[in-house]
Design a protein around this motif. Structure first.
Motif, PDB file in Angstrom:
ATOM      1  N   SER A  92       0.835  -1.205   0.000  1.00  0.00           N
ATOM      2  CA  SER A  92       0.000   0.000   0.000  1.00  0.00           C
ATOM      3  C   SER A  92       0.869   1.254   0.000  1.00  0.00           C
ATOM      4  CB  SER A  92      -0.930   0.003   1.212  1.00  0.00           C
ATOM      5  OG  SER A  92      -0.182   0.133   2.401  1.00  0.00           O
ATOM      6  N   LEU A  93       0.230   2.402  -0.197  1.00  0.00           N
ATOM      7  CA  LEU A  93       0.955   3.670  -0.235  1.00  0.00           C
ATOM      8  C   LEU A  93       1.647   3.989   1.089  1.00  0.00           C
ATOM      9  CD1 LEU A  93      -1.550   5.846  -2.277  1.00  0.00           C
ATOM     10  CD2 LEU A  93       0.587   4.822  -3.061  1.00  0.00           C
ATOM     11  N   ASP A  94       1.099   3.489   2.207  1.00  0.00           N
ATOM     12  CA  ASP A  94       1.743   3.710   3.510  1.00  0.00           C
ATOM     13  C   ASP A  94       2.717   2.578   3.856  1.00  0.00           C
ATOM     14  OD1 ASP A  94      -0.205   1.829   3.877  1.00  0.00           O
ATOM     15  OD2 ASP A  94      -0.977   2.668   5.738  1.00  0.00           O
ATOM     16  N   LEU A  95       3.142   1.823   2.823  1.00  0.00           N
ATOM     17  CA  LEU A  95       4.131   0.736   2.922  1.00  0.00           C
ATOM     18  C   LEU A  95       3.675  -0.436   3.780  1.00  0.00           C
ATOM     19  CD1 LEU A  95       7.440   2.787   3.141  1.00  0.00           C
ATOM     20  CD2 LEU A  95       6.310   1.851   1.118  1.00  0.00           C
ATOM     21  N   GLU A  96       2.375  -0.657   3.879  1.00  0.00           N
ATOM     22  CA  GLU A  96       1.851  -1.847   4.555  1.00  0.00           C
ATOM     23  C   GLU A  96       1.880  -3.008   3.565  1.00  0.00           C
ATOM     24  OE1 GLU A  96      -2.229  -3.383   6.698  1.00  0.00           O
ATOM     25  OE2 GLU A  96      -1.866  -1.235   6.490  1.00  0.00           O
ATOM     26  N   VAL A  97       2.401  -4.146   3.991  1.00  0.00           N
ATOM     27  CA  VAL A  97       2.554  -5.311   3.123  1.00  0.00           C
ATOM     28  C   VAL A  97       1.547  -6.381   3.529  1.00  0.00           C
ATOM     29  CG1 VAL A  97       4.153  -7.092   2.335  1.00  0.00           C
ATOM     30  CG2 VAL A  97       5.008  -4.808   2.851  1.00  0.00           C
ATOM     31  N   ARG A  98       0.789  -6.894   2.536  1.00  0.00           N
ATOM     32  CA  ARG A  98      -0.200  -7.947   2.796  1.00  0.00           C
ATOM     33  C   ARG A  98      -0.011  -9.072   1.791  1.00  0.00           C
ATOM     34  NH1 ARG A  98      -4.870  -3.827   2.812  1.00  0.00           N
ATOM     35  NH2 ARG A  98      -4.639  -2.908   4.856  1.00  0.00           N
ATOM     36  N   LEU A  99      -0.080 -10.301   2.272  1.00  0.00           N
ATOM     37  CA  LEU A  99       0.031 -11.460   1.393  1.00  0.00           C
ATOM     38  C   LEU A  99      -1.183 -11.522   0.478  1.00  0.00           C
ATOM     39  CD1 LEU A  99       1.536 -14.052   0.596  1.00  0.00           C
ATOM     40  CD2 LEU A  99       0.202 -15.231   2.341  1.00  0.00           C
ATOM     41  N   LYS A 100      -0.935 -11.649  -0.820  1.00  0.00           N
ATOM     42  CA  LYS A 100      -2.014 -11.745  -1.804  1.00  0.00           C
ATOM     43  C   LYS A 100      -2.204 -13.189  -2.260  1.00  0.00           C
ATOM     44  CE  LYS A 100      -3.520  -9.758  -6.159  1.00  0.00           C
ATOM     45  NZ  LYS A 100      -3.258  -8.705  -7.142  1.00  0.00           N
ATOM     46  N   ALA A 101      -1.102 -13.877  -2.527  1.00  0.00           N
ATOM     47  CA  ALA A 101      -1.190 -15.260  -3.013  1.00  0.00           C
ATOM     48  C   ALA A 101       0.095 -16.008  -2.701  1.00  0.00           C
ATOM     49  CB  ALA A 101      -1.448 -15.284  -4.514  1.00  0.00           C
ATOM     50  N   LEU A 102      -0.031 -17.314  -2.464  1.00  0.00           N
ATOM     51  CA  LEU A 102       1.102 -18.211  -2.254  1.00  0.00           C
ATOM     52  C   LEU A 102       1.046 -19.254  -3.359  1.00  0.00           C
ATOM     53  CD1 LEU A 102       3.440 -19.448  -0.584  1.00  0.00           C
ATOM     54  CD2 LEU A 102       1.704 -20.648   0.746  1.00  0.00           C
ATOM     55  N   LEU A 103       2.069 -19.275  -4.188  1.00  0.00           N
ATOM     56  CA  LEU A 103       2.148 -20.223  -5.295  1.00  0.00           C
ATOM     57  C   LEU A 103       3.186 -21.282  -4.952  1.00  0.00           C
ATOM     58  CD1 LEU A 103       2.357 -17.515  -8.091  1.00  0.00           C
ATOM     59  CD2 LEU A 103       0.298 -18.575  -7.181  1.00  0.00           C
ATOM     60  N   PHE A 104       2.816 -22.535  -5.043  1.00  0.00           N
ATOM     61  CA  PHE A 104       3.760 -23.605  -4.721  1.00  0.00           C
ATOM     62  C   PHE A 104       3.634 -24.716  -5.740  1.00  0.00           C
ATOM     63  CE2 PHE A 104      -0.092 -24.079  -2.311  1.00  0.00           C
ATOM     64  CZ  PHE A 104      -0.439 -25.402  -2.473  1.00  0.00           C
ATOM     65  N   GLY A 105       4.609 -25.591  -5.766  1.00  0.00           N
ATOM     66  CA  GLY A 105       4.614 -26.687  -6.719  1.00  0.00           C
ATOM     67  C   GLY A 105       5.948 -26.848  -7.424  1.00  0.00           C
ATOM     68  N   HIS A 106       6.798 -25.816  -7.365  1.00  0.00           N
ATOM     69  CA  HIS A 106       8.134 -25.954  -7.937  1.00  0.00           C
ATOM     70  C   HIS A 106       8.948 -26.925  -7.083  1.00  0.00           C
ATOM     71  CE1 HIS A 106       6.901 -22.053  -9.650  1.00  0.00           C
ATOM     72  NE2 HIS A 106       7.672 -22.394 -10.656  1.00  0.00           N
ATOM     73  N   THR A 107       9.783 -27.692  -7.719  1.00  0.00           N
ATOM     74  CA  THR A 107      10.612 -28.651  -6.979  1.00  0.00           C
ATOM     75  C   THR A 107      12.021 -28.134  -6.742  1.00  0.00           C
ATOM     76  OG1 THR A 107      11.175 -29.758  -9.043  1.00  0.00           O
ATOM     77  CG2 THR A 107       9.299 -30.642  -7.796  1.00  0.00           C
ATOM     78  N   ALA A 108      12.370 -27.031  -7.389  1.00  0.00           N
ATOM     79  CA  ALA A 108      13.705 -26.454  -7.229  1.00  0.00           C
ATOM     80  C   ALA A 108      13.611 -25.089  -6.560  1.00  0.00           C
ATOM     81  CB  ALA A 108      14.390 -26.320  -8.585  1.00  0.00           C
ATOM     82  N   SER A 109      14.722 -24.621  -6.073  1.00  0.00           N
ATOM     83  CA  SER A 109      14.808 -23.304  -5.457  1.00  0.00           C
ATOM     84  C   SER A 109      14.505 -22.213  -6.487  1.00  0.00           C
ATOM     85  CB  SER A 109      16.217 -23.121  -4.892  1.00  0.00           C
ATOM     86  OG  SER A 109      16.380 -21.847  -4.344  1.00  0.00           O
ATOM     87  N   ILE A 110      13.773 -21.184  -6.076  1.00  0.00           N
ATOM     88  CA  ILE A 110      13.507 -20.038  -6.943  1.00  0.00           C
ATOM     89  C   ILE A 110      14.680 -19.067  -6.764  1.00  0.00           C
ATOM     90  CG2 ILE A 110      11.909 -18.177  -7.505  1.00  0.00           C
ATOM     91  CD1 ILE A 110      10.693 -20.980  -7.827  1.00  0.00           C
ATOM     92  N   THR A 111      15.452 -18.899  -7.814  1.00  0.00           N
ATOM     93  CA  THR A 111      16.652 -18.067  -7.709  1.00  0.00           C
ATOM     94  C   THR A 111      16.574 -16.790  -8.541  1.00  0.00           C
ATOM     95  OG1 THR A 111      17.707 -19.317  -9.480  1.00  0.00           O
ATOM     96  CG2 THR A 111      18.150 -20.029  -7.211  1.00  0.00           C
ATOM     97  N   CYS A 112      15.530 -16.662  -9.377  1.00  0.00           N
ATOM     98  CA  CYS A 112      15.391 -15.479 -10.225  1.00  0.00           C
ATOM     99  C   CYS A 112      13.921 -15.284 -10.561  1.00  0.00           C
ATOM    100  CB  CYS A 112      16.213 -15.674 -11.499  1.00  0.00           C
ATOM    101  SG  CYS A 112      16.180 -14.237 -12.584  1.00  0.00           S
ATOM    102  N   LEU A 113      13.481 -14.015 -10.548  1.00  0.00           N
ATOM    103  CA  LEU A 113      12.119 -13.674 -10.945  1.00  0.00           C
ATOM    104  C   LEU A 113      12.198 -12.613 -12.038  1.00  0.00           C
ATOM    105  CD1 LEU A 113      10.502 -13.347  -7.417  1.00  0.00           C
ATOM    106  CD2 LEU A 113      10.014 -15.135  -9.104  1.00  0.00           C
ATOM    107  N   SER A 114      11.251 -12.671 -12.974  1.00  0.00           N
ATOM    108  CA  SER A 114      11.245 -11.720 -14.083  1.00  0.00           C
ATOM    109  C   SER A 114       9.810 -11.460 -14.502  1.00  0.00           C
ATOM    110  CB  SER A 114      12.032 -12.301 -15.247  1.00  0.00           C
ATOM    111  OG  SER A 114      11.919 -11.481 -16.372  1.00  0.00           O
ATOM    112  N   LYS A 115       9.526 -10.243 -14.949  1.00  0.00           N
ATOM    113  CA  LYS A 115       8.212  -9.947 -15.511  1.00  0.00           C
ATOM    114  C   LYS A 115       8.125 -10.577 -16.884  1.00  0.00           C
ATOM    115  CE  LYS A 115       8.945  -5.659 -14.847  1.00  0.00           C
ATOM    116  NZ  LYS A 115       8.841  -4.221 -15.019  1.00  0.00           N
ATOM    117  N   ALA A 116       6.932 -11.064 -17.210  1.00  0.00           N
ATOM    118  CA  ALA A 116       6.736 -11.676 -18.533  1.00  0.00           C
ATOM    119  C   ALA A 116       5.580 -11.031 -19.250  1.00  0.00           C
ATOM    120  CB  ALA A 116       6.471 -13.158 -18.383  1.00  0.00           C
TER     121      ALA A 116
END
Length: 67
Positions: free
Chosen positions: A43-67
């Motif tokens: 949020s604009l006042d820097l409050e952080v809220r969990l929106k979604a938890l995605l799971f199912g990968h079997t390897a470590s997530i080491t990089c994220l990119s917009k697609a």
């Protein structure tokens, strides 16, 4: 809205290994060594809220990119 997440005997640790901040600064995406990806609303006042938890990968997530 209250998100409900079910898992096995052990809760996910979500030890963050990578982070992506969206251009409009409204959402943060984190990846972890457990193979999970979390979407967080920022949020604009820097409050952080969990929106979604995605799971199912079997390897470590080491990089994220917009697609």
């Amino acid at each position: 809205v209250l998100p409900i997440v079910l898992w096995g005997r052990k809760a996910p640790t979500h030890c963050i290994s990578t982070l992506l901040l969206m251009e409009d600064v409204s959402m943060i995406v984190t990846g972890c060594h457990d193979g999970q990806i979390c979407l967080w609303d920022l949020s604009l006042d820097l409050e952080v809220r969990l929106k979604a938890l995605l799971f199912g990968h079997t390897a470590s997530i080491t990089c994220l990119s917009k697609a």
